[in-house]
Design a protein around this motif. Structure first.
Motif, PDB file in Angstrom:
ATOM      1  N   GLY A 110      61.227  30.587 -54.898  1.00 40.89           N
ATOM      2  CA  GLY A 110      60.698  31.773 -55.564  1.00 40.89           C
ATOM      3  C   GLY A 110      61.190  33.069 -54.959  1.00 40.89           C
ATOM      4  N   ASP A 111      62.117  33.008 -53.992  1.00 43.55           N
ATOM      5  CA  ASP A 111      62.631  34.214 -53.338  1.00 43.55           C
ATOM      6  C   ASP A 111      63.699  34.875 -54.198  1.00 43.55           C
ATOM      7  OD1 ASP A 111      60.993  33.636 -51.198  1.00 43.55           O
ATOM      8  OD2 ASP A 111      62.558  32.513 -50.128  1.00 43.55           O
ATOM      9  N   GLU A 112      63.853  36.197 -54.003  1.00 40.60           N
ATOM     10  CA  GLU A 112      64.921  36.918 -54.672  1.00 40.60           C
ATOM     11  C   GLU A 112      66.265  36.539 -54.055  1.00 40.60           C
ATOM     12  OE1 GLU A 112      64.125  41.056 -54.449  1.00 40.60           O
ATOM     13  OE2 GLU A 112      62.575  41.018 -56.004  1.00 40.60           O
ATOM     14  N   VAL A 113      67.283  36.444 -54.886  1.00 40.13           N
ATOM     15  CA  VAL A 113      68.633  36.099 -54.434  1.00 40.13           C
ATOM     16  C   VAL A 113      69.529  37.295 -54.697  1.00 40.13           C
ATOM     17  CG1 VAL A 113      70.595  34.539 -54.719  1.00 40.13           C
ATOM     18  CG2 VAL A 113      68.266  33.657 -54.913  1.00 40.13           C
ATOM     19  N   ARG A 114      70.133  37.812 -53.640  1.00 38.49           N
ATOM     20  CA  ARG A 114      71.021  38.966 -53.744  1.00 38.49           C
ATOM     21  C   ARG A 114      72.392  38.609 -53.190  1.00 38.49           C
ATOM     22  NH1 ARG A 114      68.299  43.788 -54.784  1.00 38.49           N
ATOM     23  NH2 ARG A 114      66.019  43.585 -54.779  1.00 38.49           N
ATOM     24  N   VAL A 115      73.411  39.239 -53.741  1.00 42.23           N
ATOM     25  CA  VAL A 115      74.789  39.037 -53.286  1.00 42.23           C
ATOM     26  C   VAL A 115      75.322  40.379 -52.824  1.00 42.23           C
ATOM     27  CG1 VAL A 115      77.104  38.267 -53.890  1.00 42.23           C
ATOM     28  CG2 VAL A 115      75.123  37.141 -54.909  1.00 42.23           C
TER      29      VAL A 115
END
Length: 662
Positions: A309-314
């Motif tokens: 459920g965590d945000e995924v950033r690149v």
């Protein structure tokens, strides 16, 4: 017993039960925890007992009794023949006598018949075996009786030697306890919100069910622990006995799915557990990501991890491969990344899009090349910029720091297969002869893109390669793919394509892009994340079009020191007459106002011709613009009449440049 006493005893019993309830619950939990360890023993015991009972038929019993009679008769016959042979030997000393020879032949025949009868009896016993309980009793009797005798013999009135008997009794108790405990019915704790599918899967993952049906599916030697429901679905550990390994269990994934009766579309992961000899099985029956579409917001993440459920950033600054089959949502998934790559004064975006669809949405924020000739010229500009940046890189500094004058350039190739098909032999005008004829060469844009992939990181020039055909030689050049360390994979068509995206050995570790649902679900491999699916956010076409415009990168504009998004007016030419010098015989002179500093490639080319440049090479030497861009600008200026090809003098200003005579 009268009623008051009965009521008092009942109350005492209930009170005792209440006091012992926590202890009873704890004991049951411990027994449940140990039950799966004994489940294989009980399963094997029950299977052997059933096999024996199935063989104990009346027909096999009759065959056994017949074999016993024949064996008894054969033994008696052999005994008589042996006695007769001994008597004949005593009666005659001639070994060649008829009596002795007849007795010897009869003895050998009787002996052979007895052996055949014994073999038949053994086969009949195997066909009609004793019960497993009777066999176990006989086996334990073998050590119980000697152990009791040994304890009696070693004991004295003062010191009793109980260890032989206790060891023997312990073996009997261990056998009985293992069978009883293995037969214990362990019911997995199922939350109230579990779906019908999850309940069915947990029932089949129960150790008692698994060990009973594993052998039929070729999974004998494996046993599960009681399953549990996590945020992302069902998880349980599997003990691997004998020759089983995690790799072998992955290869038998179809058998596992068949044993569980799981849907073909249900994502299933088999991975290494935290200890050797164990595997962990995860069934993605749930998602930690929100249901439905996740709308994009400025500054938001790429997506939400469906497990945690965590945000995924690149972050920017990565060389990346983005792959997904047609309809998987590749363009939509990349849009939040393109927004970040084109936002702010320190970032500029360059898009190569021969399909002319996605690039058109970003042409107010990015430099877009949609024709093979434009792609070659753009790549030439980028490689020239790369060389210049590397020359300016300070000593001892591994990476250039982005500035407003030298921003980070993100080069996006969308679609890679089109570039590989149409941009390897592009005919480009590279100059002109003395008489103004075009000089052309066939150039390969992939060579420059390969250079950018290998060397661009230090110069803050990052290549993102996007394709819907992730196969070597088709949609991804092998040499470029080696440099793209970050991989964003959506659904692909085959395991072969999944291996190209995430690596040859990645599938064994769970990076199975060919099993991802469509559209909008991806996997991100950056060296830190596990193969957990990511639900990407949705950024639609109107949102892209509504984004504010950004300066468009151009090497010529950057070299001139003027932002490319703010082009100035072209220098105007006007006619000025010196009235004092004008006569009927003296025509008016053309006087040009001092031109402003040129700010575009067209203006710089015109200024160079005005200053005396007559060929494409002269213009390139005077302006520093690459020859492909010069050729393109000259051709455009000739079409508008601002330049003219003169047979004797080369390139000169035309009437469209407002060069007039009085």
């Amino acid at each position: 017993m009268n009623k008051p006493n009965l009521a008092r005893l009942t109350a005492m019993r209930d009170a005792t039960a209440v006091k012992l309830a926590p202890l009873t619950a704890e004991v049951n939990r411990e027994l449940d925890a140990a039950a799966w360890l004994c489940a294989p023993v009980a399963a094997r015991w029950d299977a052997e007992a059933d096999r024996r009972m199935q063989l104990r038929t009346p027909e096999n019993l009759k065959a056994l009794m017949k074999a016993q009679r024949e064996h008894t008769s054969a033994r008696a016959t052999a005994s008589v023949a042996r006695s007769q042979r001994a008597a004949a030997k005593k009666a005659s000393k001639n070994p060649w006598g008829a009596a002795r020879r007849s007795a010897a032949v009869a003895d050998r025949a009787a002996h052979s018949h007895r052996k055949e009868a014994r073999v038949s009896l053994q086969a009949a016993k195997r066909s009609y075996p004793s019960t497993l309980t009777a066999t176990a009793v006989r086996a334990h009797t073998v050590h119980v009786l000697p152990a009791g005798v040994a304890s009696w013999a070693l004991s004295t009135p003062v010191d009793w030697a109980l260890w032989p008997a206790s060891v023997s009794a312990g073996l009997v108790a261990a056998n009985v306890l293992a069978v009883k405990l293995g037969r214990r019915k362990v019911t997995a704790s199922v939350p109230d919100d579990a779906s019908a599918e999850e309940r069915a899967l947990m029932e089949r993952l129960d150790p008692s069910y698994w060990v009973q049906h594993a052998e039929a599916r070729g999974l004998a030697g494996t046993v599960t622990t009681p399953p549990a429901i996590r945020r992302d679905g069902i998880e349980c550990e599997i003990r691997l006995d004998g020759k089983w390994t995690v790799k072998a269990l992955r290869a038998a994934a179809d058998s596992v799915r068949a044993l569980l009766g799981a849907r073909t579309e249900l994502p299933m992961l088999i991975a290494h557990a935290s200890r050797g000899g164990w595997a962990v099985l995860r069934l993605r029956t749930r998602s930690a990501a929100p249901d439905g579409i996740i709308p994009w917001v400025p500054g938001g993440p790429l997506g939400i991890d469906m497990v945690t459920g965590d945000e995924v950033r690149v972050p920017l600054g990565l060389r990346m491969l983005i792959a997904g089959t047609s309809g998987a949502g590749k363009s939509t998934a990349s849009r939040p990344l393109l927004f970040e790559a084109s936002e702010g004064p320190l970032h500029v975006l360059v898009i190569i899009d021969l399909k002319k669809v996605e690039g058109r949405l970003w042409d107010h924020r990015a430099r877009v090349a949609s024709k093979p000739v434009d792609v070659v010229e753009l790549v030439q500009e980028l490689t020239a910029e790369l060389d210049e940046r590397l020359d300016q890189l300070p000593k001892g500094q591994a990476t250039l720091v982005p500035t407003a004058e030298r921003p980070r350039i993100t080069i996006v190739v969308d679609e890679g297969a089109e570039v590989m098909s149409h941009c390897q032999k592009v005919e480009v005008v590279v100059g002109y002869t003395e008489k103004g004829a075009e000089i052309t060469e066939k150039l390969n844009a992939l060579e420059g893109l390969d250079t950018l992939a290998r060397m661009g990181r230090a110069a803050c020039m990052d290549l993102w390669w996007m394709t819907q055909s992730p196969t070597y030689g088709d949609g991804v050049p092998r040499q470029i793919a080696k440099q793209l360390s970050t991989r964003l994979g959506l659904a692909v068509e085959s395991p072969t394509e999944a291996r190209v995206v995430f690596g040859e050995s990645a599938q064994e570790k769970g990076w199975k892009a060919d099993e991802l649902p469509m559209p909008g679900v991806a996997m991100l491999r950056d060296g830190k994340r596990s193969p957990d699916p990511v639900k990407v956010v949705l950024m639609d076409d109107p949102q892209v079009i509504a984004l504010p415009a950004q300066p468009i990168w151009s090497r010529g504009a950057t070299a001139a020191g003027v932002p490319a998004a703010q082009p100035a007016e072209r220098p105007a030419l006007r006619l000025v007459k010196d009235e004092a010098a004008v006569t009927e015989s003296a025509p008016a002179a053309v006087v040009q106002t001092a031109p402003a500093e040129p700010v575009s490639n067209r203006d710089r080319v015109l200024a160079a011709v005005r200053d005396g440049a007559r060929t494409g090479r002269d213009i390139t030497d005077r302006t520093g613009i690459n020859k492909g861009t010069v050729s393109k600008a000259v051709k455009s200026l000739i079409e508008t009449g601002e330049l003219v090809k003169d047979a004797d003098h080369g390139l000169v200003l035309g009437g469209g440049a407002e060069e007039v005579s009085a």
